[in-house]
Write a protein that holds these residues in place. Structure first.
Motif, short mmCIF file in Angstrom:
data_model
loop_
_atom_site.label_atom_id
_atom_site.label_comp_id
_atom_site.label_asym_id
_atom_site.label_seq_id
_atom_site.Cartn_x
_atom_site.Cartn_y
_atom_site.Cartn_z
N LEU A 1 63.46 80.87 52.32
CA LEU A 1 62.35 80.07 51.82
C LEU A 1 61.43 81.04 51.09
CD1 LEU A 1 60.27 77.44 53.79
CD2 LEU A 1 59.32 78.86 52.01
N LEU A 2 61.65 81.15 49.78
CA LEU A 2 60.86 82.05 48.96
C LEU A 2 60.49 81.33 47.68
CD1 LEU A 2 59.68 84.89 48.42
CD2 LEU A 2 61.86 85.44 47.31
N ASN A 3 59.19 81.15 47.45
CA ASN A 3 58.69 80.50 46.24
C ASN A 3 58.36 81.53 45.19
OD1 ASN A 3 58.79 77.87 47.36
ND2 ASN A 3 56.89 78.26 48.44
N ASP A 4 58.80 81.27 43.97
CA ASP A 4 58.61 82.19 42.85
C ASP A 4 58.91 81.39 41.59
OD1 ASP A 4 58.59 84.47 41.13
OD2 ASP A 4 59.29 85.73 42.76
N THR A 5 59.34 82.05 40.54
CA THR A 5 59.85 81.34 39.39
C THR A 5 61.10 80.58 39.83
OG1 THR A 5 61.29 83.12 38.68
CG2 THR A 5 59.02 83.12 37.80
N LEU A 6 61.54 79.62 39.04
CA LEU A 6 62.72 78.85 39.42
C LEU A 6 63.94 79.75 39.60
CD1 LEU A 6 62.25 75.70 37.16
CD2 LEU A 6 61.66 75.99 39.58
N ASP B 1 64.75 70.92 51.65
CA ASP B 1 65.41 72.22 51.80
C ASP B 1 65.78 72.32 53.28
OD1 ASP B 1 66.27 74.50 50.35
OD2 ASP B 1 64.66 75.68 51.23
N SER B 2 66.95 71.80 53.61
CA SER B 2 67.31 71.49 54.99
C SER B 2 67.24 72.66 55.96
CB SER B 2 68.70 70.88 55.04
OG SER B 2 68.72 69.70 54.27
N GLU B 3 67.85 73.77 55.60
CA GLU B 3 67.93 74.88 56.55
C GLU B 3 66.58 75.56 56.76
OE1 GLU B 3 70.14 76.91 59.42
OE2 GLU B 3 70.54 75.08 58.31
N SER B 4 65.68 75.48 55.79
CA SER B 4 64.34 76.05 55.99
C SER B 4 63.38 75.01 56.56
CB SER B 4 63.77 76.61 54.68
OG SER B 4 63.46 75.57 53.76
N SER B 5 63.90 73.80 56.85
CA SER B 5 63.10 72.71 57.43
C SER B 5 61.81 72.50 56.63
CB SER B 5 62.80 72.97 58.91
OG SER B 5 64.00 72.90 59.65
N SER B 6 61.99 72.36 55.33
CA SER B 6 60.83 72.19 54.46
C SER B 6 61.13 71.19 53.34
CB SER B 6 60.42 73.53 53.85
OG SER B 6 61.44 74.01 53.00
N ILE B 7 60.07 70.75 52.68
CA ILE B 7 60.16 69.93 51.48
C ILE B 7 59.61 70.78 50.36
CG2 ILE B 7 59.50 67.79 50.35
CD1 ILE B 7 61.29 67.49 52.91
N ARG B 8 60.40 70.91 49.28
CA ARG B 8 60.02 71.82 48.20
C ARG B 8 60.08 71.09 46.87
NH1 ARG B 8 63.16 77.20 49.40
NH2 ARG B 8 61.54 78.12 48.10
N LEU C 1 58.43 77.19 41.83
CA LEU C 1 58.87 76.45 42.99
C LEU C 1 57.77 76.54 44.04
CD1 LEU C 1 61.71 75.09 43.65
CD2 LEU C 1 61.84 76.84 45.38
N THR C 2 57.45 75.43 44.68
CA THR C 2 56.42 75.41 45.72
C THR C 2 56.94 74.66 46.94
OG1 THR C 2 55.44 73.39 44.81
CG2 THR C 2 54.48 75.48 44.09
N THR C 3 56.28 74.87 48.07
CA THR C 3 56.59 74.16 49.31
C THR C 3 55.52 73.10 49.52
OG1 THR C 3 57.62 76.15 50.23
CG2 THR C 3 57.00 74.42 51.78
N LEU C 4 55.96 71.85 49.78
CA LEU C 4 55.04 70.74 50.01
C LEU C 4 54.80 70.47 51.49
CD1 LEU C 4 56.32 68.14 47.38
CD2 LEU C 4 54.55 69.88 47.12
N ALA C 5 55.81 70.73 52.33
CA ALA C 5 55.69 70.46 53.76
C ALA C 5 56.60 71.43 54.51
CB ALA C 5 56.07 69.03 54.08
N GLY C 6 56.16 71.83 55.69
CA GLY C 6 56.91 72.76 56.50
C GLY C 6 56.27 74.13 56.49
N PRO C 7 57.01 75.16 56.88
CA PRO C 7 56.46 76.52 56.96
C PRO C 7 56.07 77.05 55.58
CG PRO C 7 58.61 76.41 58.03
CD PRO C 7 58.40 75.12 57.32
N ALA C 8 55.03 77.83 55.53
CA ALA C 8 54.61 78.46 54.27
C ALA C 8 55.25 79.84 54.12
CB ALA C 8 53.09 78.59 54.23
N GLU C 9 55.69 80.41 55.22
CA GLU C 9 56.26 81.76 55.22
C GLU C 9 57.78 81.70 55.13
OE1 GLU C 9 54.27 84.71 56.21
OE2 GLU C 9 52.50 83.48 55.88
N ASN C 10 58.39 82.79 54.74
CA ASN C 10 59.83 82.87 54.60
C ASN C 10 60.48 82.98 55.97
OD1 ASN C 10 62.43 83.19 53.77
ND2 ASN C 10 62.18 85.30 53.09
N THR C 11 60.93 81.84 56.47
CA THR C 11 61.63 81.83 57.75
C THR C 11 62.60 80.67 57.77
OG1 THR C 11 61.43 81.65 60.15
CG2 THR C 11 59.80 80.47 58.85
#
Length: 178
Positions: free
Chosen positions: A24-29, A51-58, A67-77
């Protein structure tokens, strides 16, 4: 761990997001890292996905190349999951598989391993449980808070109704959003 784009005119396939590493790493596409992306929905030039394995919505914003995270962890885990409502960084999901924009402008999420349907309010950025008792799942119709699902894995929305593929119950369920 990538999302591809198919140019229908010439049949060319190219990477739209993700560098191929699982994280789970947000950066350029191109530099972002994804973890089993699933369930895509497109709106206003942005591709939103579970993003199933990171348990997030991106979300991939093509105009901004971000790329951004909308829901779930903010950190790379890949191992920070649960069943918690709230904004990104506070909220927790467990292996979501589907997302869809509703006619009402809300983003609906199949929080698969929590056996719930959740909703993201774009105005506040927070996600909350909408339907499903959670836990280990079950099958029960009724009010949203009383209903039970067993690993919902697909969503579709039309005319104020959210359709749910309730995977382990082998059923299609309908939620009247009105």
């Amino acid at each position: 761990h990538q999302i591809y784009a198919l140019a229908l005119g010439d049949g060319l396939l190219s990477v739209a997001a993700g560098n191929g590493r699982e994280a789970l790493l947000n950066d350029t596409l191109a530099a972002s890292e994804l973890a089993q992306p699933s369930g895509l929905t497109f709106r206003d030039g942005r591709l939103t996905f579970a993003d199933s394995e990171s348990s997030s919505i991106r979300q991939a914003d093509f105009a901004a190349d971000r790329l951004t995270t909308l829901a779930g962890p903010a950190e790379n885990t890949l191992f920070d999951f649960g069943d918690v409502d709230g904004p990104v960084g506070v909220s927790r999901l467990q292996h979501p598989l589907a997302v869809v924009w509703g006619d009402d402008g809300m983003l609906y999420v199949a929080d698969t391993y929590n056996s719930r349907i959740k909703v993201v309010d774009p105005a506040t950025g927070a996600i909350r449980a909408l339907a499903g008792a959670g836990g280990t799942g079950g099958f029960r119709d009724g009010a949203f808070a009383d209903a039970a699902f067993d690993e919902p894995g697909g969503l579709s929305a039309a005319n104020g109704v959210l359709y749910v593929a309730d995977t382990n119950n082998h059923a299609i369920r309908a939620l009247d959003l009105g």
